[in-house]
Design a protein around this motif. Structure first.
Motif, PDB file in Angstrom:
ATOM      1  N   TRP A 675      51.030  -0.200  23.935  1.00 50.88           N
ATOM      2  CA  TRP A 675      52.435   0.005  23.585  1.00 50.88           C
ATOM      3  C   TRP A 675      53.249   0.443  24.789  1.00 50.88           C
ATOM      4  O   TRP A 675      54.362  -0.039  25.024  1.00 50.88           O
ATOM      5  CB  TRP A 675      52.514   1.038  22.468  1.00 50.88           C
ATOM      6  CG  TRP A 675      53.903   1.356  21.987  1.00 50.88           C
ATOM      7  CD1 TRP A 675      54.669   0.619  21.135  1.00 50.88           C
ATOM      8  CD2 TRP A 675      54.678   2.506  22.346  1.00 50.88           C
ATOM      9  NE1 TRP A 675      55.878   1.234  20.923  1.00 50.88           N
ATOM     10  CE2 TRP A 675      55.920   2.400  21.664  1.00 50.88           C
ATOM     11  CE3 TRP A 675      54.464   3.607  23.171  1.00 50.88           C
ATOM     12  CZ2 TRP A 675      56.918   3.355  21.775  1.00 50.88           C
ATOM     13  CZ3 TRP A 675      55.451   4.569  23.279  1.00 50.88           C
ATOM     14  CH2 TRP A 675      56.667   4.434  22.597  1.00 50.88           C
ATOM     15  N   SER A 683      47.660  -4.271  21.594  1.00 51.37           N
ATOM     16  CA  SER A 683      47.549  -3.176  20.621  1.00 51.37           C
ATOM     17  C   SER A 683      46.993  -3.654  19.289  1.00 51.37           C
ATOM     18  O   SER A 683      46.474  -2.857  18.502  1.00 51.37           O
ATOM     19  CB  SER A 683      48.914  -2.525  20.406  1.00 51.37           C
ATOM     20  OG  SER A 683      49.819  -3.455  19.827  1.00 51.37           O
ATOM     21  N   CYS A 713      53.955  -0.282  16.706  1.00 56.37           N
ATOM     22  CA  CYS A 713      53.542  -1.541  17.341  1.00 56.37           C
ATOM     23  C   CYS A 713      53.958  -2.752  16.529  1.00 56.37           C
ATOM     24  O   CYS A 713      53.619  -3.890  16.900  1.00 56.37           O
ATOM     25  CB  CYS A 713      52.027  -1.547  17.560  1.00 56.37           C
ATOM     26  SG  CYS A 713      51.452  -0.313  18.755  1.00 56.37           S
TER      27      CYS A 713
END
Length: 889
Positions: A675, A683, A713
Motif C-alpha cells: 500500500w 497487497s 487497499c
C-alpha cells in the motif's frame, strides 16, 4: 627452558596484572596437541606474582567426562562452602553463584586454569560461560587450554566461546617451533637435527620425545609419535612398563592410593623412577599423570584388547570398594572403566546413577552420554530397565542434542516395551513427548496426533499426573494454533486434575495456556490466570516456566495495547532471563520489546533492538522470529530497501511452524508495504491468503487490522467478520469516521496508526488531516508514509496546507530503548565505565545526592538489583549504551 614462547608468556603475565588491578578476563591458550600449552602454563606459574592463588584442574578423555572435572580437581583448595556444594552435587544455580561469591570476596588475585577444555563436560562448559560473562568484574583470570585440532565449528566449546564478551577475552595461540628452535633443542641434547624438523613439523612434544630416545635409535626418525613412545617404552624395565601400562588405562590424574591398590606398595620405587625419567609428573597432592596425554594414548595402544578389559575391570573394582560417598563422587570414572571392561551388568547399574548425578548439575549432555553407554548393553537389561533407559536417554538428549530422528526412535522403542509390560501411564508420557518433539520440528499435524493419542491412552486409567500434563499439552497446542475455545477447555481440565493431585508444575503450565488463550480472545479472566502462573513459577523456582509466563503475558499486553503492563513485564522478564542465563528466552523477549517500540512509534529503537537479536548466531528460528518480523516491519516504515525481503524471510520461516501467530502479522506488514508503494496488486496476495484462514480464530486486533487493510487497499467484497469483534479504533475507521479513529489511536499511544487513520479522511477536512499526518510521520521518520501523504495532498490540491518539507536527514530526538533521560544515560555511561557515585559526581559536575537518585532511577528502569546486573545486561544488549557524547555534561 622454553623457546619462542616469550610473547605468549608476556601476554599471560600482563593479563594477570590486569586481573590483579580488578579487571579480570579469560585467556584462551590453544594450539595443536603437543605444542606445549601445559609447559607454557607451568612457566607462567613460575614467573607470576607469588601472591597469586593459582588453581589447576583438568578435563579428561573419559568415555563420558566427569561433571565439573576441573572444579573437582581443585576442590580441596576452594572455599569450604563451595567444596561442600560440589561434594553434594548441588545444582548449578546454587554452586555457580557460590563460586562467584567466593571469588568476589577472596583477597588477592585468583587464577583458575582449566586444562584440555576440548574434553570438557557440559557442566564445565556451563561454568565457563557463567564465569566468563562475569569475570571482568572480578580480580580473577580464567585460563582455558585446548587443542586447536580437536575443536571443530560445531564443537560445544566453540559455541561457549562465541557467547563470551570479546572485550574480556584474550587468545594466545601457540605455533610449532621454528626449524632454528628445533636445531637448538637437538644441539642441547647432543643429537643430530637432520630431518628432525621435517618429521616433527616443529611440534615440541614430538621433538622432545624423539630427542629423549636412546642413542641406539635406528638411523631414521620414526614418522609418528606413537613409534617414538613405543621405542622409549621398550627400553624401560618390565616394572616401569607395567606402571605406565596400568596408568594408561586411566585418563587424567591417578591417585597414589589407586596405584598402590592396583600394583602394590612396592611399586612406589618404580613410580619414582618413571617420574625421574620425565615420563610421569606428580602434583602437589601426589597424584600422577603422564607428562603428556599423547604419551598415555600411545602407551594404551600397545595393550591387547583383552589386557585393556582386564585392567579396566581391576580399576572399577578398586573404585567400587571406596566408602559410599567417595564411590558416588567417582561415578563417571566407574562407568568409564565398567564400559572399558565390557561389563554390561555394571554399566547398567552405574550409568543411570551417573546420568542422574550429571543431570542434577545441569550436565544434560553428559547425562545423555552415560545413558548412551548403558544402551550399548540394553539387550542384557530387563524389559522395564530397557524401556526406562530409552525414555531417559530421549529426555536428556532432547535437552542437549539435535538428533531428533534418534530421539524419536528411542521414544517409540520405549513405547513398544512399556505397552508390552502394560504400563499405559508410561506409554502416555512418551506419546506426549513425541508430540512435543514433532512440534519442535514444525510437524504440526503429527504433534496434534500424538497429543490426542496420549490423552486417549491415559484417560482410561485412574486419574494421575500424566493425564493432567497430557491435557495441558493439548491445551498448549490449541493455544499456539489460535483455537482458543479448545485451549481453554483442555487447560481447565488440566488445572482441575492437577489441583486434585497437588501437581503445581502442571497447574503453572496449564494456567499459562488458558490465560494466554483468554487474553488473545479478549475474554475476561486471562490476566488473572497469567499472573497466577507467573507468581507460582517464580515462587517454586521454575525458571523456564517463569520465562514462558513473562513471554506470553508480555505479548498479550502488547497486542492489547496495554503498554504500561507490557513495559513492566518485558523489563522483569528480560532481567529474569539475564539472571538465570536463559539467553534464548531473553532474545525472544527482546523481539517482543522491539514489537512494543514499533507500536509506540519508536522505530529507531525497535530497529536497534531487533537488529541486535538478529546479529546473534545460532539462535533457534522460533526464538528470533519476533525480532525478524519487527525488523522487516520497521524497516518498511523507515523506507529501508531490505524491509520487504526481511518480511518475506519471516513469512517463509513462519509458514514452517504452522502457527497463525507467526504468519498473520507478517502478511499484514506485507500488505502495508504494498500500500505504501502504491502497488495494489502486491497487497492482494497477502490479504487474500489471510481472508482464506479461519477468521473466527483470529485475535480481535488481528481481525480489525485485516479489515482495515482490506478496506484501504480497495479489496473487493467484504470480510465475514462481526463488527462486535473489531476493537474500537479500527471499527471507527471502518464505519467511516477516521478522524475519531485517529484520536483513539493517539489515546492508546500509537502515533503511526493515528496518522494512517488521518490519511483516510475525505472531504473538506482532508487537507488538515493530511497535514497532521505528515507532521507525525516525519517525527517518527516514517518516510514512505510521509511521502505518500504528500502525494495525496497534492492530488486533492491541499499541498499548500502541509508543513514545509525537510531537506536531508530528519533531526529527530532519539529516545533510549528503556526510556532513560539524557542525564540518566550519562550516569549509565559512568556505571559502564566502573565509576562510583563520587567519581561520577565529579565527572558530571553534579552533587553526590543527585547522582545517587539518578543511579536508583537507572536501576529501576533496568529492573536490576545492583550495578553488576546492569553490566551483565549491557553485555547482551550493547545498544542500551548511549552514544559517546551522552557522557559529556
Amino acid at each position: 627452558m622454553l623457546l619462542e614462547r616469550e610473547g605468549p608468556l608476556g601476554t599471560l603475565l600482563a593479563r594477570a596484572e590486569r586481573a590483579a588491578a580488578g579487571h579480570g578476563g579469560t585467556v584462551l591458550v590453544d594450539g595443536e596437541a603437543g605444542v606445549g600449552k601445559t609447559s607454557l602454563l607451568r612457566e607462567f606459574t613460575e614467573n607470576a606474582d607469588r601472591n597469586y592463588r593459582i588453581l589447576w584442574g583438568w578435563c579428561e578423555a573419559l568415555f563420558t567426562p566427569r561433571p565439573l572435572g576441573p572444579l573437582q580437581d581443585m576442590a580441596h583448595l576452594l572455599d569450604p562452602h563451595v567444596a561442600a556444594l560440589l561434594e553434594e552435587t548441588a545444582a548449578p544455580e546454587r554452586l555457580f553463584p557460590a563460586l562467584l561469591n567466593s571469588l568476589q570476596h577472596t583477597k588477592g588475585t585468583t587464577v583458575l586454569i582449566f586444562e584440555d577444555m576440548h574434553w570438557a563436560d557440559n557442566a564445565t562448559l556451563d561454568l565457563v560461560r557463567y564465569l566468563g560473562r562475569r569475570v571482568s568484574l572480578l580480580r580473577t583470570m580464567l585460563v582455558l587450554s585446548m587443542r586447536r585440532d580437536e575443536i571443530s565449528a560445531d564443537h560445544p566449546l566453540t559455541h561457549v566461546l562465541g557467547d563470551l564478551p570479546s572485550a574480556s577475552v584474550t587468545r594466545v595461540t601457540l605455533e610449532p617451533l621454528s626449524s632454528q628452535a628445533v636445531t637448538v633443542l637437538a644441539e642441547q641434547a647432543g643429537r643430530s637435527a637432520d630431518g628432525l624438523y621435517r618429521i616433527t613439523e616443529g611440534n615440541p612434544f614430538f621433538v622432545t620425545e624423539l630427542l629423549s630416545s636412546s642413542e641406539a635409535e635406528p638411523g631414521r626418525v620414526p614418522d609418528s609419535i606413537r613409534d617414538a613412545v613405543w621405542s622409549r617404552l621398550s627400553r624401560l624395565t618390565p616394572g616401569e612398563r607395567e606402571v605406565l601400562e596400568v596408568m594408561s588405562i586411566m585418563p587424567g590424574s591417578v591417585e597414589p592410593w589407586l596405584i598402590r591398590a592396583l600394583l602394590g606398595d612396592e611399586t612406589e620405587v618404580l613410580v619414582d623412577q618413571c617420574v625421574g625419567r620425565g615420563l610421569l609428573r606428580r602434583d602437589a597432592q601426589g597424584a600422577l599423570t603422564f607428562r603428556h596425554e599423547l604419551a598415555r594414548e600411545a602407551t594404551l595402544d600397545r595393550l591387547a584388547p583383552s589386557l585393556q578389559r582386564s585392567l579396566h575391570a581391576k580399576v572399577e573394582a578398586a573404585l567400587s570398594e571406596l566408602p559410599a560417598a567417595q564411590a558416588s563422587a567417582l561415578l563417571s570414572r566407574r562407568v568409564h572403566h565398567a564400559g572399558g571392561a565390557d561389563n554390561g551388568e555394571r554399566v547398567l547399574e552405574l550409568a543411570p546413577q551417573a546420568a542422574e548425578q550429571a543431570a542434577r548439575l545441569g550436565a544434560h549432555r553428559e547425562a545423555a552420554s552415560h545413558l548412551a553407554t548403558a544402551l550399548r548393553y540394553v539387550s542384557e537389561a530387563p524389559s522395564a530397565l530397557a524401556a526406562q533407559l530409552y525414555e531417559d536417554w530421549a529426555y536428556e538428549a532432547g535437552l542437549s542434542l539435535f538428533v531428533y530422528d534418534e530421539i524419536i526412535e528411542a521414544r517409540h522403542r520405549a513405547i513398544a516395551i512399556w505397552r508390552e509390560l502394560g504400563r499405559i501411564d508410561k506409554v502416555g508420557a512418551n506419546l506426549r513427548w513425541l508430540s512435543r518433539l514433532h512440534w519442535r520440528r514444525g510437524e504440526g499435524q503429527e504433534a496434534e496426533d500424538y497429543a490426542d493419542q496420549a490423552v486417549r491412552e491415559v484417560e482410561n486409567l485412574p486419574p494421575g499426573p500424566e493425564l493432567a500434563m497430557a491435557y495441558s499439552t493439548r491445551s498448549q497446542l490449541h493455544m499456539l494454533h489460535y483455537r482458543f475455545d479448545e485451549a481453554i477447555e483442555w487447560g481447565e481440565r488440566a488445572i482441575s486434575l492437577a489441583d486434585r493431585l497437588g501437581e503445581v508444575e502442571t497447574r503453572v503450565h496449564a494456567l499459562n495456556n488458558v490465560g494466554t488463550a483468554l487474553m488473545f480472545a479478549d475474554r475476561p479472566g486471562g490476566r488473572e490466570r497469567l499472573e497466577e502462573s507467573l507468581a507460582l513459577a517464580l515462587a517454586h523456582g521454575f525458571h523456564d516456566h517463569a520465562s514462558r509466563a513473562y513471554t506470553n503475558f508480555a505479548e498479550c499486553a502488547v497486542v492489547a495495547k496495554d503498554f504500561a503492563l507490557a513495559e513492566r513485564l518485558l523489563a522483569e522478564g528480560i532481567a529474569h532471563c539475564a539472571r538465570h542465563d536463559l539467553d534464548s528466552a531473553a532474545q525472544y523477549l527482546l523481539g517482543r520489546q522491539a514489537q512494543l517500540r514499533t507500536e509506540q512509534g519508536r522505530f529507531r529503537e525497535a530497529e536497534t533492538i531487533a537488529q541486535g537479536v538478529m546479529n546473534l548466531e545460532r539462535l533457534p528460528m522460533v526464538m528470533h522470529l519476533p525480532a525478524l518480523t519487527e525488523l522487516g516491519r520497521v524497516r518498511v516504515r523507515l523506507g529501508e530497501p531490505d524491509g520487504v525481503a526481511l518480511l518475506e524471510q519471516a513469512l517463509r520461516e513462519g509458514l514452517t511452524t504452522g502457527e497463525a501467530q507467526r504468519v498473520i502479522p507478517v502478511r499484514l506488514a506485507l500488505a502495508e508495504a504494498a500500500w505504501l508503494a502504491e502497488e495494489p496488486g502486491a497487497s492482494r496476495e497477502p490479504l487474500t491468503a489471510l481472508a482464506e484462514m479461519d477468521l473466527d480464530n483470529f485475535r480481535p486486533w488481528d481481525v480489525g487490522e485485516l479489515a482495515v487493510w482490506w478496506q484501504r487497499c480497495g479489496m473487493a467484497g467484504s470480510l465475514p467478520v462481526p463488527a462486535a469483534r473489531i476493537p474500537l479504533p479500527q471499527a471507527l475507521e471502518l464505519r467511516g469516521d477516521p478522524m475519531a479513529a485517529s484520536a483513539e489511536w493517539s489515546r492508546l499511544g500509537l502515533p503511526y496508526e493515528s496518522a494512517l487513520a488521518l490519511m483516510q479522511v475525505r472531504g473538506t477536512d482532508a487537507g488538515v488531516a493530511l497535514a497532521r499526518a505528515v507532521t507525525t510521520f516525519e517525527a517518527v521518520e516514517a518516510r514512505p508514509a510521509a511521502a505518500l501523504a504528500r502525494k495525496l495532498a497534492q492530488r486533492i490540491g491541499a499541498a499548500g496546507q502541509l508543513p514545509k518539507q525537510r531537506r536531508g536527514p530528519y533531526t529527530v530526538a532519539r529516545q533510549h530503548p528503556l526510556g532513560l533521560t539524557r542525564q540518566e544515560q550519562q550516569v549509565l555511561t559512568m556505571i559502564a565505565q566502573g565509576l562510583g557515585n563520587k567519581a561520577a559526581a565529579r565527572r558530571l559536575s553534579r552533587s553526590p545526592r543527585t547522582i545517587e537518585h539518578q543511579v536508583s532511577a537507572v536501576l529501576g528502569k533496568f529492573n536490576a538489583a545492583n550495578r553488576m546486573e546492569i553490566l551483565l545486561r549491557l553485555r547482551g544488549e550493547p545498544w542500551l549504551l548511549p552514544p559517546t557524547d551522552a557522557a559529556s555534561p
